[in-house]
Design an enzyme around this catalytic site. Structure first.
Site, PDB file in Angstrom:
ATOM      1  N   ASN A   1      -7.027   8.116   2.524  1.00  0.00           N
ATOM      2  CA  ASN A   1      -6.630   7.549   3.807  1.00  0.00           C
ATOM      3  C   ASN A   1      -7.412   8.185   4.957  1.00  0.00           C
ATOM      4  O   ASN A   1      -7.515   9.414   5.045  1.00  0.00           O
ATOM      5  CB  ASN A   1      -5.137   7.778   4.039  1.00  0.00           C
ATOM      6  CG  ASN A   1      -4.659   7.173   5.348  1.00  0.00           C
ATOM      7  OD1 ASN A   1      -4.603   5.962   5.490  1.00  0.00           O
ATOM      8  ND2 ASN A   1      -4.333   8.025   6.319  1.00  0.00           N
ATOM      9  N   GLU A   2      -8.005   7.348   5.818  1.00  0.00           N
ATOM     10  CA  GLU A   2      -8.655   7.794   7.055  1.00  0.00           C
ATOM     11  C   GLU A   2      -9.380   9.111   6.841  1.00  0.00           C
ATOM     12  O   GLU A   2      -9.064  10.129   7.476  1.00  0.00           O
ATOM     13  CB  GLU A   2      -7.610   7.891   8.158  1.00  0.00           C
ATOM     14  CG  GLU A   2      -6.921   6.552   8.384  1.00  0.00           C
ATOM     15  CD  GLU A   2      -5.794   6.601   9.403  1.00  0.00           C
ATOM     16  OE1 GLU A   2      -5.538   7.684   9.978  1.00  0.00           O
ATOM     17  OE2 GLU A   2      -5.164   5.544   9.633  1.00  0.00           O
TER      18      GLU A   2
ATOM     19  N   TYR B   1      -5.671   0.114  15.558  1.00  0.00           N
ATOM     20  CA  TYR B   1      -4.632   0.547  16.483  1.00  0.00           C
ATOM     21  C   TYR B   1      -5.180   0.417  17.904  1.00  0.00           C
ATOM     22  O   TYR B   1      -5.794  -0.590  18.241  1.00  0.00           O
ATOM     23  CB  TYR B   1      -4.155   1.957  16.124  1.00  0.00           C
ATOM     24  CG  TYR B   1      -3.418   2.011  14.805  1.00  0.00           C
ATOM     25  CD1 TYR B   1      -2.113   1.553  14.697  1.00  0.00           C
ATOM     26  CD2 TYR B   1      -4.032   2.494  13.659  1.00  0.00           C
ATOM     27  CE1 TYR B   1      -1.427   1.576  13.490  1.00  0.00           C
ATOM     28  CE2 TYR B   1      -3.365   2.521  12.440  1.00  0.00           C
ATOM     29  CZ  TYR B   1      -2.060   2.065  12.359  1.00  0.00           C
ATOM     30  OH  TYR B   1      -1.397   2.086  11.157  1.00  0.00           O
TER      31      TYR B   1
ATOM     32  N   GLU C   1      -4.651  -1.099   7.715  1.00  0.00           N
ATOM     33  CA  GLU C   1      -3.509  -0.732   8.537  1.00  0.00           C
ATOM     34  C   GLU C   1      -3.677  -1.375   9.905  1.00  0.00           C
ATOM     35  O   GLU C   1      -4.802  -1.537  10.392  1.00  0.00           O
ATOM     36  CB  GLU C   1      -3.391   0.786   8.752  1.00  0.00           C
ATOM     37  CG  GLU C   1      -2.935   1.596   7.577  1.00  0.00           C
ATOM     38  CD  GLU C   1      -2.739   3.065   7.950  1.00  0.00           C
ATOM     39  OE1 GLU C   1      -2.556   3.353   9.155  1.00  0.00           O
ATOM     40  OE2 GLU C   1      -2.785   3.904   7.044  1.00  0.00           O
TER      41      GLU C   1
ATOM     42  N   TRP D   1       1.276  -1.498   9.121  1.00  0.00           N
ATOM     43  CA  TRP D   1       1.934  -0.184   9.133  1.00  0.00           C
ATOM     44  C   TRP D   1       3.200  -0.283   9.970  1.00  0.00           C
ATOM     45  O   TRP D   1       3.130  -0.704  11.126  1.00  0.00           O
ATOM     46  CB  TRP D   1       0.988   0.865   9.729  1.00  0.00           C
ATOM     47  CG  TRP D   1       1.572   2.233   9.574  1.00  0.00           C
ATOM     48  CD1 TRP D   1       2.461   2.840  10.412  1.00  0.00           C
ATOM     49  CD2 TRP D   1       1.362   3.137   8.489  1.00  0.00           C
ATOM     50  NE1 TRP D   1       2.825   4.066   9.919  1.00  0.00           N
ATOM     51  CE2 TRP D   1       2.153   4.273   8.738  1.00  0.00           C
ATOM     52  CE3 TRP D   1       0.585   3.096   7.323  1.00  0.00           C
ATOM     53  CZ2 TRP D   1       2.188   5.357   7.873  1.00  0.00           C
ATOM     54  CZ3 TRP D   1       0.612   4.169   6.470  1.00  0.00           C
ATOM     55  CH2 TRP D   1       1.409   5.294   6.742  1.00  0.00           C
TER      56      TRP D   1
ATOM     57  N   ARG E   1       0.875  -1.184   0.000  1.00  0.00           N
ATOM     58  CA  ARG E   1       0.000   0.000   0.000  1.00  0.00           C
ATOM     59  C   ARG E   1       0.904   1.223   0.000  1.00  0.00           C
ATOM     60  O   ARG E   1       1.706   1.414   0.903  1.00  0.00           O
ATOM     61  CB  ARG E   1      -0.916  -0.014   1.213  1.00  0.00           C
ATOM     62  CG  ARG E   1      -1.911   1.158   1.290  1.00  0.00           C
ATOM     63  CD  ARG E   1      -2.891   0.923   2.428  1.00  0.00           C
ATOM     64  NE  ARG E   1      -3.869   1.984   2.579  1.00  0.00           N
ATOM     65  CZ  ARG E   1      -3.824   2.935   3.510  1.00  0.00           C
ATOM     66  NH1 ARG E   1      -2.810   2.957   4.377  1.00  0.00           N
ATOM     67  NH2 ARG E   1      -4.758   3.850   3.601  1.00  0.00           N
TER      68      ARG E   1
ATOM     69  N   HIS F   1      -8.767   0.310  10.009  1.00  0.00           N
ATOM     70  CA  HIS F   1      -7.422   0.497  10.544  1.00  0.00           C
ATOM     71  C   HIS F   1      -7.464   0.187  12.033  1.00  0.00           C
ATOM     72  O   HIS F   1      -8.273   0.750  12.765  1.00  0.00           O
ATOM     73  CB  HIS F   1      -6.931   1.926  10.301  1.00  0.00           C
ATOM     74  CG  HIS F   1      -6.687   2.227   8.854  1.00  0.00           C
ATOM     75  ND1 HIS F   1      -6.131   3.418   8.423  1.00  0.00           N
ATOM     76  CD2 HIS F   1      -6.911   1.495   7.736  1.00  0.00           C
ATOM     77  CE1 HIS F   1      -6.022   3.399   7.107  1.00  0.00           C
ATOM     78  NE2 HIS F   1      -6.504   2.239   6.656  1.00  0.00           N
TER      79      HIS F   1
END
Length: 440
Positions: free
Chosen positions: A153-154, A222, A249, A278, A78, A220
Site C-alpha cells: 500500500n502507498e 484524495y 482508493e 475507502w 480490498r 489513490h
C-alpha cells in the site's frame, strides 16, 4: 486508534503540505489477468472492480463485513493485511481468501506496512512486503482466479518519490522469480497520489518488468484530485498510453478542496476502470466510514453515495463469472492451413466460450526455415468480432481479421511456434474460420 488510522489509505495524510493528510515474450496468463488496458478473467470475460476497502488487520473479528459489502452489491473487496513490520503479521490469509470466495467476491490483498516508506520511519520496504508474500505463498498459489496481490500500500511517501520506480520493478521481478502468477497491483508513490507524476512518467518501465505482462497500476485519489480537470488529465495520460489502471482508493468531497468523487465515479464508469472506495468502517476519523460501527443498516452519507448513487456500486457492479455460473466450456476446434507465402502455418482454436463471447488462440509455426515476422488472417462467417488481443497487433476490416507479430515474437527458428490470443463477441453460431499465415 487515531494514531493507527492516521495512515489508512493516506486519506487524512498531509500531501505536499496541504489538504488532508527489449520486451520478453509473455507467459500464458493464469486466472485474472491484464488484456490490453483491461482486467479479464481466465476465460477472457472482462472484469471491472466495483468494491470497497476493508481494514481487516485492525478488525480481524469483523468477518461479517465480507457478507455485508457483498449484500450491498460489491464484486471486490480490498483487504488490509500486515506483514508484521508494523501491523500484524496477518497469518490468516487462507481464511481471508475463504471469506472472499464464500461471499463471491474478488479478493485484492494488500500489505499496509509499506505506507509512506522513505518519509514514514516505521514503514516497511517493498522488498520486505515481497518477503511477506513469499511467506504466504502456500495460501496464495492456486487462487489466481480469485486473488489479486497488491504488493504494498502507498509504498513511497513524498521523500525521494523517484525511488518508487526501481523499488517497484525489483518487487515485481522478485514476485515472478518466486513463482507467483497472480495479477499484481502496484500503488503509486506520494502516499499513493502520484502528485509528482513518478508513476505516470515511469509506468512503461514498471509494466515491462513483468515477464508475464500481468501488472495493473493503481492510483489513490484524495485531496490532490479535487478538480474534474485534474482527474480527467491524469486518467487521459494512462488511457493514451494503453496502460492498465484502477482507482485503488478514493474518498469523497466532504469539505471544500477535497476529492471530486463525482468525477471519479463518472469517469471510471465511462472508461471501464475499476474502483475501490475507502473504506468500509473503523477509521479513527469516521468521515470516511461507509458503515457506522460496521453496521450495514447504518450507512453514512458516503456509504449511501458509493453504494446507491449514480455510477455507484449497486448500479454498475457485475459479479465475477467465476462465481456467477457463466464460466465457458472449452472447445478444441482447430484449423491449420499453409500460409499464403512460404514459411509458416497458423492453427486457430476456441479455448473457452460463454453466452455472447469466447476466447481464441492462434498458434503460428515456422516452416523449414527461420522467419523474421508473420501475419495471420482469417474471415469470420458467423458475425464474431474481436474485442481484445495479446501477443499480436490485431486489426479488423468488416469480418476479416489481420494479426501481426509483436516486437518480441516475430522471429522464429525453423519448426518453432508462438501463440497469440484474443477475446471476441459471438452470436449463436461460432464456427472456426480458416486461418492463413504469411512470413517474412
Amino acid at each position: 486508534m487515531r494514531t493507527t488510522f492516521a495512515l489508512l489509505g493516506a486519506a487524512l495524510l498531509v500531501v505536499a503540505g496541504i489538504g488532508p493528510t527489449a520486451q520478453p515474450q509473455a507467459r500464458a496468463a493464469t486466472g485474472l489477468h491484464v488484456s490490453g488496458t483491461k482486467i479479464v478473467e481466465a476465460n477472457g470475460q472482462p472484469f471491472v472492480m466495483r468494491g470497497v476497502n476493508h481494514p481487516h488487520v485492525w478488525f480481524t473479528g469483523r468477518t461479517s463485513s465480507f457478507a455485508d459489502v457483498k449484500a450491498l452489491g460489491a464484486n471486490t473487496v480490498r483487504v488490509v493485511l500486515g506483514s508484521g513490520k508494523r501491523w500484524g503479521p496477518s497469518t490468516d490469509t487462507a481464511a481471508v481468501i475463504g471469506l472472499c470466495k464464500q461471499n463471491r467476491l474478488i479478493c485484492v490483498l494488500e500489505v499496509h506496512d509499506t505506507t509512506g516508506y522513505g518519509e514514514e520511519g516505521a514503514a516497511a520496504s517493498l522488498d520486505e512486503a515481497v518477503d511477506y508474500w513469499i511467506g504466504q505463498k502456500g495460501a496464495l498459489v492456486g487462487q489466481e482466479n480469485h486473488v489479486v496481490i497488491n504488493i504494498g500500500n502507498e509504498p513511497i511517501g513524498n521523500t525521494n518519490a523517484a525511488q518508487w520506480t526501481d523499488a517497484t520493478v525489483d518487487a515485481i521481478e522478485k514476485m515472478r522469480a518466486n513463482g507467483f502468477r497472480h495479477l499484481l497491483m502496484v500503488d503509486g508513490p506520494n502516499w499513493g497520489q502520484d502528485w509528482q507524476y513518478v508513476m505516470r512518467d515511469n509506468a512503461r518501465k514498471v509494466l515491462d518488468a513483468d515477464t508475464q505482462r500481468n501488472t495493473v497500476l493503481s492510483i489513490h485519489m484524495y485531496s490532490v484530485f479535487n478538480t474534474a480537470s485534474g482527474i480527467v488529465d491524469y486518467l487521459d495520460r494512462f488511457q493514451a498510453n494503453n496502460w492498465p489502471l484502477v482507482i485503488g482508493e478514493f474518498g469523497w468531497r466532504f469539505a471544500a478542496n477535497e476529492v471530486d468523487h463525482e468525477t471519479i465515479l463518472s469517469e471510471a464508469q465511462e472508461r471501464g476502470l475499476g474502483y475501490l472506495a475507502w473504506s468500509w468502517s473503523g477509521n479513527s476519523d469516521p468521515i470516511l466510514d461507509m458503515a457506522t460501527d460496521f453496521d450495514p443498516a447504518r450507512l453514512t452519507t458516503w456509504g449511501q453515495r458509493i453504494f446507491h448513487g449514480a455510477n455507484g456500486i449497486k448500479a454498475t457492479a457485475k459479479e465475477a463469472s467465476i462465481y456467477s455460473g457463466t464460466q465457458p466450456t472449452s472447445t478444441t476446434t482447430t484449423t491449420t492451413t499453409p500460409g499464403g507465402g512460404p514459411g509458416c502455418t497458423a492453427a486457430y482454436r476456441v479455448t473457452n466460450q460463454w453466452p455472447g463471447g469466447f476466447q481464441g488462440e492462434v498458434r503460428v509455426t515456422a516452416g523449414s526455415s527461420a522467419i523474421r515476422g508473420w501475419t495471420v488472417t482469417w474471415t469470420f462467417a458467423d458475425g464474431q468480432a474481436v474485442t481484445n488481443a495479446w501477443n499480436a497487433t490485431v486489426t479488423t476490416s468488416g469480418s476479416t481479421v489481420t494479426a501481426r507479430n509483436a516486437g518480441y515474437n516475430g522471429s522464429l527458428a525453423a519448426g518453432t511456434s508462438t501463440t497469440f490470443g484474443f477475446t471476441a463477441t459471438s452470436r449463436t453460431a461460432n464456427g472456426a474460420p480458416t486461418a492463413s499465415c504469411t512470413a517474412s
